[in-house]
Design an enzyme around this catalytic site. Structure first.
Site, PDB file in Angstrom:
ATOM      1  CE  LYS A 115      -2.283   1.390   3.672  1.00 28.36           C
ATOM      2  NZ  LYS A 115      -3.289   1.469   4.763  1.00 28.36           N
ATOM      3  CG  ASP A 174      -7.349   4.342   2.117  1.00 21.73           C
ATOM      4  OD1 ASP A 174      -8.260   4.051   1.304  1.00 21.73           O
ATOM      5  OD2 ASP A 174      -7.196   5.503   2.536  1.00 21.73           O
TER       6      ASP A 174
END
Length: 219
Positions: A123, A141
């Protein structure tokens, strides 16, 4: 008439681009290194909380060398208000050293190199690749996970499944901005609690069954 996911995504992103003409990160930074650190600090923390801490941290240590010399304890002193601050201080210190030792103090522009840094996972690498280097990556997210599932454009049970689903349906001309468009929409409109469906520009293309409830009862 039923829609394919690609058709729905095209409508949703057209509406998002009109509603959010200048999508960009809300993290404060003045260099690639500072963005990398800010993204590492943002895990399980809000951008607002990170910005409050990072102002002092970056004033004290604006570069990898200064951050390494500040030391883990010095970093910790600036970020104590953040969740997981002990682990984050350790990671920021270690990644600063790694940048100095292996990358001449520069933030690398490849996924493999980024993910080799302490505290940097998929991420974080996606955020850096997109924000700094303009790559069409999407870091999933909690906001993007929620929005993609509610809209019905990339349903999935894991962040990776949602990421892969989005990469299949996001129009090519919006791929670079998709990450920030979805985050900002999730942060301010399609919120986890009390979503603002009554004011949502994506209402007509959204597949979420509960949207009508929130349209009638926004409070």
């Amino acid at each position: 008439m039923s829609q394919t996911r690609k058709q729905r995504a095209a409508r949703c992103f057209a509406a998002l681009r009109a509603a959010i003409p200048d999508p960009r990160t809300e993290l404060h930074y003045h260099s690639p290194f500072q963005l990398l650190v800010a993204v590492v600090l943002s895990a399980q923390s809000t951008d607002k909380a990170v910005n409050l801490c990072s102002a002092g941290l970056f004033a004290a240590a604006p570069t990898p060398k200064a951050m390494w010399e500040l030391g883990e304890e010095g970093i910790r002193a600036h970020i104590r208000s953040l969740g997981l601050f002990n682990a984050k201080a350790r990671h920021v210190h270690a990644l600063s050293g790694a940048l100095l030792q292996r990358f001449d103090g520069q933030v690398p522009n490849s996924r493999e190199a980024l993910e080799s840094l302490p505290g940097v996972g998929r991420k974080t690498a996606n955020v850096v690749l997109n924000t700094l280097f303009g790559e069409p990556t999407i870091a999933v997210d909690t906001h993007i996970f929620r929005v993609a599932n509610r809209l019905g454009i990339a349903p999935g049970k894991t962040p990776l499944a949602v990421e892969k689903g989005l990469l299949e349906v996001v129009p090519a001309d919006v791929r670079k901005d998709a990450h920030h468009l979805l985050i900002l929409h999730g942060r301010y409109t399609c919120t986890a609690r009390k979503p603002r469906c009554a004011d949502c520009a994506l209402f007509s293309c959204c597949a979420w069954p509960d949207k009508t409830l929130w349209q009638r009862s926004p409070s």
